[in-house]
Design an enzyme around this catalytic site. Structure first.
Site, PDB file in Angstrom:
ATOM      1  CD  GLU A  67      -1.092  -1.717   1.734  1.00  0.00           C
ATOM      2  OE1 GLU A  67      -0.045  -2.133   1.893  1.00  0.00           O
ATOM      3  OE2 GLU A  67      -2.508  -3.303   2.910  1.00  0.00           O
ATOM      4  CB  CYS A  90      -0.759  -4.027   8.845  1.00  0.00           C
ATOM      5  SG  CYS A  90       0.148  -2.799   8.605  1.00  0.00           S
ATOM      6  CB  ALA A 179      20.472 -53.147  -2.130  1.00  0.00           C
ATOM      7  CB  ALA A 313      10.139 -38.702   4.031  1.00  0.00           C
ATOM      8  N   GLY A 315       8.817 -39.706   9.284  1.00  0.00           N
ATOM      9  CA  GLY A 315       8.792 -39.008  10.558  1.00  0.00           C
ATOM     10  C   GLY A 315       7.080 -37.718  10.507  1.00  0.00           C
TER      11      GLY A 315
END
Lengths: 377, 377
Positions: A67, A90, A179, A313, A315
């Protein structure tokens, strides 16, 4: 047109011109997407007699609000004008004086807001301040577009938790490594470059010492790797590095890692950190909800971008802390003897699977990028 | 236009009108896609003085070829006409007399073929027969579109192996079932309905006794479940059931299974089958290359649609027998303690991963359908 009289929908208080101007304000707001964190993206357009007399957007925390830029540009022409603002102005004195006050003092006659302030503590106060001063205020024009500007700011204001995007990369059969741990590279250079844009938008990047050590990852934003359309609006001189937060419970990080090169702050959450004891770290790892709340309250983080392995991830997913999943899916099959996308969930019923909602699907180089949200909203 | 004289590209012998007519013939050919197996889809348009005087497509094996329908429709008007045919006209006496002969006898002056016969044993013979009779012949107009009509017929003719589409369904993290085997349902009713279209196009469906027993699957085509746009061109009275081929080395199938209800043939490859000994079955399972060759040579199968579990899927993939993968990916996470999309591949280097090429990505109900080919072509 008697056949429409039974229609109970109330007419919107906004004209097509109002829509156009708010869309313009939203477009302006987006220009701050790489730099305003932890502040929201906000745009403002000032219109008098159907002419734009001022406009602006919030560039960077600590600098003027949207603004203020628009009012400065309009000068005296602000008197009697309409302000289109993507977020309620605000009402409090922060690093800048309240924008509602500025609009009143400039003599603005009408304010159209796309949405209220998401902070329940202050929502509606700016609007009330304007109305008390005799300004005509309406709220809700293009609200969903305005909300999409600031998912992280809104989430934080409403919950005290950051908005979490979890990034993963896998083969079509859901493997993130063989693996033996080999994983360079599952996805393409284009996909890895695409990640730069997300990092650049985030307030912080969360990872683990394991991931940092495995790839000697720097986890920073490299301006030259940003897509060209981002570079065009985001000069290198203004580059903001997100805070890099590394979970390092076993204090495994060493000073020779790339992570410690170059610009950008780091927050290494190891037993050496003075706040470590507050993070609820046990043999099970960090208390992730507590850790995320800590990042909000102590480090002002709204938007958290997570790049880590299956342990963190799953968790985060199990704790319901993920808002959006970004999965780069490579056109490859690696076999189920590799490492899975997320860890074990121990499910015994299909109805307990974690439900996702596709938000965006696109091809990035040879890979697919799948964006999915965790909640239905 | 002297600046173009240096251009070395040879001008195509076909006009825009020729392209239009061949595109029409290709459109006609597609109408046979559910019924011509094991024959190819072929369309033919006969044109005289820029008017279509006859057209047709091959409906069903044993019934007239496309050229015969078009010639019958044209009658005397075929004299001096141009024939647009999506495949080289046949030159041999099969269940019908050779089409090349029919075109010559009808007095057709010019034949445009989209492609040669893919069978190396007969390729070019129909064209030669026409040319010997003084007919003007050109080959190659819209060839790639014409090849896309008959990937399975072409593969079989060129290799003696069927064209194999492998269908799978998984969660985003590549799981096809929970650890306890629960898998109903990972994908949506819409995805399961979408499968009906593929089954309807196939010459045979390949599965295993394990899959049949797990779901009591009937593996047939249910006309009422076909998409409406398929039903519109494919009357229920003409429904063709693909051959259902079940690998049942341990003779586990019992007569009470849904598989044995209703229409459609079954080929149960168990030790009771007279050809079982020729299929190279060992403790490792069937010799899949031998079994697929057997389906071509003894059962006339070009297009094989595979619905099975990880064992058969990885067996086919490891043997390089899969042409296209169709994966329905559900917006779910199931955890890596479930069952993987394909079995173990035992890879130790990323460069050994199986490379795919995305061919089509779309949303089917809430799921994604990812189509990928195994070869780069």
């Amino acid at each position: 047109m008697t056949e429409f009289q039974g229609n109970s929908r109330q007419a919107e208080p906004w004209s097509a011109f109002d829509h156009q101007m708010m869309a313009r304000a939203i477009g302006l707001a987006k220009r701050g997407q790489f730099t305003t964190a932890p502040n929201p993206n906000v745009g403002c357009v000032l219109v008098k007699e159907r002419c734009i007399v001022g406009e602006g957007y919030h560039h960077r925390a600590g600098e003027p609000h949207a603004e203020v830029h628009a009012l400065r540009m309009a000068g005296d022409k602000a008197r009697g004008a309409t302000a289109y603002v993507t977020l309620e102005p605000c009402s409090h004195y922060g690093r800048t004086p309240p924008c509602a006050k500025g609009l009143i003092e400039a003599g603005v006659a009408r304010v159209v807001c796309a949405m209220q302030d998401p902070n329940p503590q202050v929502a509606g106060r700016g609007i009330a301040m304007l109305r008390e001063a005799g300004v005509e205020v309406s709220v809700g024009l293009l609200e969903s577009d305005a909300r999409a500007l600031n998912p992280a700011f809104i989430k934080r204001m409403q919950t005290g938790l950051p908005w979490v995007q979890l990034k993963m990369a896998a083969s079509l059969d859901g493997q993130t490594a063989l693996a033996n741990g080999a994983s360079q590279w599952i996805t393409s250079p284009q996909a890895r470059q695409d990640v730069q844009r997300y990092r650049a938008q985030a307030g912080a990047i969360l990872s683990t010492s394991q991931t940092v050590l495995a790839d000697n990852a720097s986890l920073n934003v490299r301006w030259h790797d940003l897509p060209l359309n981002v570079q065009a609006h985001y000069p290198q001189t203004q580059l903001r590095q997100p805070l890099r937060v590394i979970l390092d419970a076993k204090q495994r990080l060493t000073a020779d890692l790339k992570l410690f090169d170059g610009e950008g702050e780091r927050l290494i959450l190891s037993p050496e950190h003075p706040d470590f004891a507050t993070l609820g770290c046990s043999t099970q790892g960090f208390d992730l909800a507590v850790t995320l709340e800590y990042l909000v309250s102590q480090h002002n983080i709204n938007h958290l971008w997570v790049e880590a392995g299956a342990t963190l991830a799953s968790g985060l997913l199990k704790a319901g802390l993920v808002d959006e999943l970004i999965v780069y899916l490579a056109p490859k099959l690696m076999g189920s003897d590799g490492r899975g996308l997320i860890g074990a969930l121990g499910l015994t019923q299909m109805s307990k699977a974690i439900d996702l909602h596709w938000r965006d699907i696109r091809q990035i180089g040879p890979d697919l990028r799948l964006t999915a949200s965790l909640s239905a909203s």
